[in-house]
Design an enzyme around this catalytic site. Structure first.
Site, PDB file in Angstrom:
ATOM      1  CG  HIS A   2      -2.003  -1.000   1.170  1.00 13.17           C
ATOM      2  ND1 HIS A   2      -3.340  -0.653   1.103  1.00 13.17           N
ATOM      3  CD2 HIS A   2      -1.976  -2.356   1.169  1.00 13.17           C
ATOM      4  CE1 HIS A   2      -4.072  -1.737   1.069  1.00 13.17           C
ATOM      5  NE2 HIS A   2      -3.267  -2.791   1.111  1.00 13.17           N
ATOM      6  CG  ASP A  40      -4.225   2.643   2.201  1.00 11.59           C
ATOM      7  OD1 ASP A  40      -3.584   2.233   1.214  1.00 11.59           O
ATOM      8  OD2 ASP A  40      -4.881   1.882   2.950  1.00 11.59           O
ATOM      9  CB  SER A  95       6.083  -9.194   1.827  1.00 14.86           C
ATOM     10  OG  SER A  95       4.731  -8.795   1.992  1.00 14.86           O
ATOM     11  CB  SER A 136       2.753 -10.376  -7.079  1.00 17.12           C
ATOM     12  OG  SER A 136       3.614 -10.172  -5.985  1.00 17.12           O
ATOM     13  CD  GLU A 167       6.368  -6.660  -9.305  1.00 16.63           C
ATOM     14  OE1 GLU A 167       7.016  -7.730  -9.406  1.00 16.63           O
ATOM     15  OE2 GLU A 167       6.477  -5.903  -8.340  1.00 16.63           O
TER      16      GLU A 167
END
Length: 481
Positions: A16, A117, A278, A366, A369
């Protein structure tokens, strides 16, 4: 007078925090120097997370080049009276409101807008009252999850819609209950109420900035814009400016990472990459099934395997490969497989021509990506909204080969058998019609992502429109990922 500043209040979670900071940098680029960025940094409630955020801030501050200022807010005491994890987060963030007001009062620049956020809606009211500036939410996840969050009040009132096996999320095909986000299921009280509260507060903003694009999620974004998620109430403007890609800075080293060096020795498109984010960790029993599935698949692989978190942390540790892997596995797969026990440079790996498939936890960063580099996926969702992300990848975008899991035996987490992983790996590497179609779709999505942020693309146009709302002099250079 100093130029106006956009005030950002991110959450401390890396995906975030850095996604939001990267989006802010894009906004500065698009403003042509008319705006600056002030980021208010909350102290994370755990030492490990606080250390991560401190590292991000140091790296960003050292990089220079843009008008970004980081201000650390005073620490607050964590709440002790909460019944669910999201209630803790909400109350912890809410305690920062007086410090946010003080930080704003001490700024030398006028505030052009406040952007919070998606988990920081408790701070939206700081922008109201005397400050009276536009209020925005930055949504670091998918349009599908945003549509679901906006829809939660209706789903609560009509729970029979969720008992027939599927959930109606506007803009999506019927979503099976098994793909509902794990942060919402398991109880009709607790976290559900807080996500419903967040969704209600989104409707009080001037606009929602989302890390997605029309090219990726056109139908669901249109459903939100058309007001189909919250009946009888117009939705805020949606600024889809993605993909906003945050690439973790490469660790300083005199030569390419070991994983990249190993990939350099492999044939093009031959390696399946396994990495679970992570927080991704699986137990020893599951490790055994993964090892057996990979070995039997016959395909080359790069597997980032992490060890269990230490007490009081949610972050995995470096793995003890001798203790976790089945005996003889490394020797039997030597030459065609590499198991890496620590951090790995995911961006460089996914960008490498040797990588042909990605077994992923489906975190949105992810996923983006993987789409950016055109790598087809095998979704293995673990927590948060990742199950809904997996549904989109398989059923909507068609860029992934479904992985079936088994929840029998009273397990707290889904369990994937070796044979199922073997099937999915062979598929995503092009061994089945489903896999071949996923590879074709992934290549199409690679082009779509890059077109979205190119000059004239939908995300480029959306970003310019957003900046113009905040600063009439907004304009600037083409975007970068």
């Amino acid at each position: 007078m100093a130029s106006a500043t956009i005030l950002f209040v991110p959450c401390w979670e890396s995906g975030h925090f850095m996604s939001m900071v990267t989006a802010g940098k894009r906004m500065l680029d698009a403003s042509g120097g008319a705006l600056s960025l002030t980021v208010l940094v909350m102290r994370a409630p755990t030492a490990a997370k606080a250390s991560e955020v401190d590292g991000h801030v140091r790296r960003e501050a050292a990089s220079g080049g843009l008008a970004i200022r980081f201000l650390n807010l005073p620490a607050v005491e964590p709440p002790t009276d909460y019944a669910a994890s999201e209630e803790f987060n909400f109350r912890y963030i809410q305690r920062h409101a007086p410090h946010v007001e003080e930080a704003i009062a001490g700024l030398s620049s006028p505030v052009a807008a406040v952007v919070v956020d998606l988990f920081c809606t408790a701070l939206l009211d700081v922008a109201a009252g005397e400050l009276a500036v536009p209020r925005y939410v930055y949504f670091a996840s998918t349009g599908a999850f945003l549509a679901l969050m906006l829809r939660l009040p209706v789903l609560r009132e009509h729970l029979n819609e969720t008992t027939g096996g599927t959930v109606n999320v506007p803009g999506l095909p019927p979503v099976p209950m098994s793909y509902m986000p794990k942060c919402l299921t398991g109880s009709k009280i607790g976290n559900y109420e807080w996500f419903e509260h967040y969704g209600r507060r989104f409707m009080d903003t001037n606009a929602i900035i989302i890390n997605s694009s029309v090219e990726l999620e056109g139908e669901v974004l249109a459903a939100i814009t058309d007001g189909r998620c919250v009946p009888g109430r117009p939705a805020p403007t949606i600024h889809a400016i993605g993909p906003v890609l945050w690439f973790a800075a490469a660790r300083e080293q005199p030569q390419p990472h070991v994983c990249v060096q190993w990939l350099d020795t492999q044939p093009p498109g031959s390696v399946v990459f396994l990495c679970f984010g992570s927080k991704g960790f699986v137990d020893t029993a599951q490790v055994g099934e993964v090892a057996a599935g990979l070995e039997r698949s016959g395909h080359r692989f790069l597997w980032v395997l992490r060890g269990p978190p230490v007490a009081g942390s949610s972050l995995p540790t470096d793995a003890d490969l001798d203790a976790m892997l089945p005996g003889g596995f490394v020797a039997r797969t030597r030459g065609r497989g590499l198991v890496w026990p620590s951090w790995a440079p995911q961006k460089e790996v996914l960008a490498h021509p040797a990588v042909g498939g990605f077994v992923t936890h489906c975190g949105w960063n992810s996923t983006l990506e993987s789409l950016w580099f055109g790598v087809p996926m095998v979704p293995w969702p673990l927590y948060g909204e990742q199950h809904l992300n997996a549904f989109e990848l398989v059923r909507v975008m068609g860029v992934a080969v479904r992985l079936k899991d088994d929840m029998d035996g009273g397990r707290a987490e889904p369990f994937v058998e070796a044979a199922e992983l073997e099937r999915a790996v062979r598929g995503v590497m092009g061994g089945t019609e489903e896999g071949r179609k996923a590879r074709e779709k992934a290549a199409e999505m690679k082009a779509a992502c890059r077109n979205a942020v190119a000059e004239g693309g939908s995300s480029c146009v959306a970003l310019r429109r957003l900046v113009s709302e905040i600063s009439p002099s907004g304009g600037g250079a083409p975007l970068s990922p």
